[in-house]
Scaffold this motif. Structure first.
Motif, short mmCIF file in Angstrom:
data_model
loop_
_atom_site.label_atom_id
_atom_site.label_comp_id
_atom_site.label_asym_id
_atom_site.label_seq_id
_atom_site.Cartn_x
_atom_site.Cartn_y
_atom_site.Cartn_z
N ILE A 194 1.94 15.04 2.98
CA ILE A 194 1.59 13.68 3.42
C ILE A 194 2.64 12.68 2.92
CG2 ILE A 194 -0.90 14.18 3.46
CD1 ILE A 194 -1.10 12.76 0.74
N PRO A 195 2.66 11.49 3.54
CA PRO A 195 3.60 10.47 3.05
C PRO A 195 3.06 9.76 1.80
CG PRO A 195 2.45 9.67 5.01
CD PRO A 195 1.96 11.07 4.76
N CYS A 196 3.96 9.27 0.96
CA CYS A 196 3.53 8.46 -0.18
C CYS A 196 4.62 7.43 -0.46
CB CYS A 196 3.26 9.34 -1.40
SG CYS A 196 4.70 10.24 -2.00
N THR A 197 4.30 6.43 -1.27
CA THR A 197 5.30 5.43 -1.61
C THR A 197 5.20 5.10 -3.10
OG1 THR A 197 5.34 3.00 -1.60
CG2 THR A 197 3.80 4.01 -0.10
N SER A 198 6.36 4.66 -3.64
CA SER A 198 6.39 4.37 -5.08
C SER A 198 5.50 3.19 -5.45
CB SER A 198 7.83 4.09 -5.52
OG SER A 198 8.38 3.07 -4.72
#
Ligand code: FAD
Ligand code: FES
Length: 403
Positions: free
Chosen positions: A323-327
């Protein structure tokens, strides 16, 4: 006259428990236990520590602009006969289905332990800007709404053996909720402490439970309320922020006191520095961080140039997800956004319930909320609720055991 509860028992009596039990076992006949469907001790344990509580909204009270109190009762139809007892300061982890996501949020019980014995819990919830769950609850929960909650959880509670006789409560915004519970528990005789509550809000209109606190002040000499208004001036109230000088003004001059602090991250950033100047012993300063860790990228020790979007691989219950994630967002939020029902309770790095293994990749964990043990650091364990990706990351997550 308050009903007896575990905190009002004579603790010294427990020292005789082991010999008394051994005597009873020695005197008992050596015959097999009757085969019952269930045993009383098991029923009591399940009532005190349920894995899940099915509740129903019985009343909705407007507490202040954008703040509502929800009165909850046991939902016998769904299988919960009575409410689990708790200590003032504990919270429920609610589990909600919003769109495709199953999301949890912790909410402190604003009601007192006595009120639980009378069959009701209260949650007081404030709308948090664009906040996903608070807005959902305030806009959708009506009388009759069915609610799924955990047992009471958390350690933001008063402990005679550890805490001083006087507690200076520092509350910011919705962080007032556990203090209503504690003030009532003190007035009910369920907690043996004195509470001086410094309650920070923008204006007096934003402050909840005012009438009730005034009544409590009249009926209980162990409770005092001081409103601290940041954006307004009013008679009998302090103006500004909760500073070290303000704490000194109300704290006892010649004896120890504990500080219990509950509110948003902005309040901590300010109050922690003020408290540090008071030279109070560490065990006398207690915290409950109300809400998720925000803006990790603004921290001085955030890895430079690592802000960005990444990929998160999750192993959970024999399945694998990419899945996508962000900082900017925790690994827990990334999983919830993708519809993965990951385990979570406090969502602020305290309870350890989301404990997972970091298999690959680099992460940033803010120091102020990193409660991991040495062994966790050594063997690569993380708490996804306060862990932010700074590269592509792979983790192994245990399946959620309860809500
Ligand atoms: C122990 C404890 C007790 C608390 N008690 C109270 C209380 O008594 N009263 C009270 O008002 N508050 C309380 N809080 C705060 C409460 O748990 C919530 O943090 C608060 O209500 C704000 O939640 P929210 O979802 O509205 O907003 P946010 O936390 O701001 O929700 C947004 C979060 O969800 C993420 N998100 C956005 N969209 C999605 C999506 N589609 N899927 C998944 N995630 C998404 C965002 O990135 C962000 O992290 C308590 C917190 C703690 C830790
Ligand atoms: S949910 Fe409590 S530590 Fe992560």
């Amino acid at each position: 006259m308050s009903k007896p509860n575990i905190k009002s028992l004579d603790m010294m009596k427990f020292t005789a428990m082991v010999p008394t039990r051994e005597e009873k076992i020695a005197a008992a006949p050596a015959k097999k236990l009757p085969e019952l469907k269930s045993y009383k001790a098991n029923e009591l344990a399940a009532a005190l520590h349920p894995t899940v509580q099915h509740l129903v909204v019985a009343e909705v009270i407007d507490a202040a602009p954008d703040v509502k109190t929800f009165v909850l009762k046991a939902d016998a139809e769904a299988g919960t006969k009575s409410l689990a007892y708790f200590s003032a300061g504990q919270y429920l982890s609610l589990s909600l289905k919003i769109g495709e996501s199953t999301i949890t949020r912790p909410y402190s019980l604003s009601s007192s332990p006595q009120e639980a014995l009378e069959g009701k819990y209260m949650l007081t919830i404030k709308r948090a800007g664009e906040g996903l769950v608070s807005n959902f609850i305030l806009d959708n929960w009506k009388v009759g709404e069915k609610v799924t909650a955990s047992a009471p959880l958390g350690v933001f509670t008063y402990e005679l053996l550890r805490d001083a006789g006087t507690v200076i409560g520092l509350a910011g915004g919705s962080g007032i909720t556990p203090f209503r519970s504690l003030a009532k528990a003190i007035a009910d005789g369920d907690e043996d402490a004195k509470l001086i509550l410094l309650y920070g809000s923008r204006t007096l209109e934003d402050a909840v439970f005012q009438a009730e606190f005034k009544e409590l002040e009249k009926s209980c000499d162990k409770f005092k309320l001081v409103n601290v208004l940041s954006d307004a001036e009013a008679e009998g109230c302090e103006h500004g922020f909760i500073t070290a000088d303000l704490i000194k003004k109300y704290a006892p001059a010649d004896e120890d006191y504990s500080i219990f602090m509950c509110g948003p991250q902005a309040m901590y950033n300010f109050a922690d520095k003020e408290i540090a100047t008071l030279g109070i012993r560490r065990k006398f300063v207690r915290h409950e961080l109300f809400g998720e860790y925000r803006n990790p990228e603004k921290d001085a020790d955030f890895p430079k140039g690592k802000e960005g979007k990444y990929t998160l691989s999750v192993k959970m219950a024999g399945k694998e997800f990419t899945i996508p994630c962000t900082s900017e967002e925790s690994l827990l939020v990334a999983m919830e956004r993708a519809g993965i029902a990951a385990p979570a309770q406090c969502r602020s790095g305290i309870c350890g319930y989301c404990h997972s293994q970091l298999l690959k990749g680099d992460v940033y964990v803010p120091k102020s909320v990193d409660g991991r043990r040495l062994a966790d650091l050594q063997f690569g364990y993380i708490h996804p609720c306060i862990t932010f990706p700074v590269s592509d990351v792979s983790i192994d997550v245990p399946p959620a055991r309860t809500v």
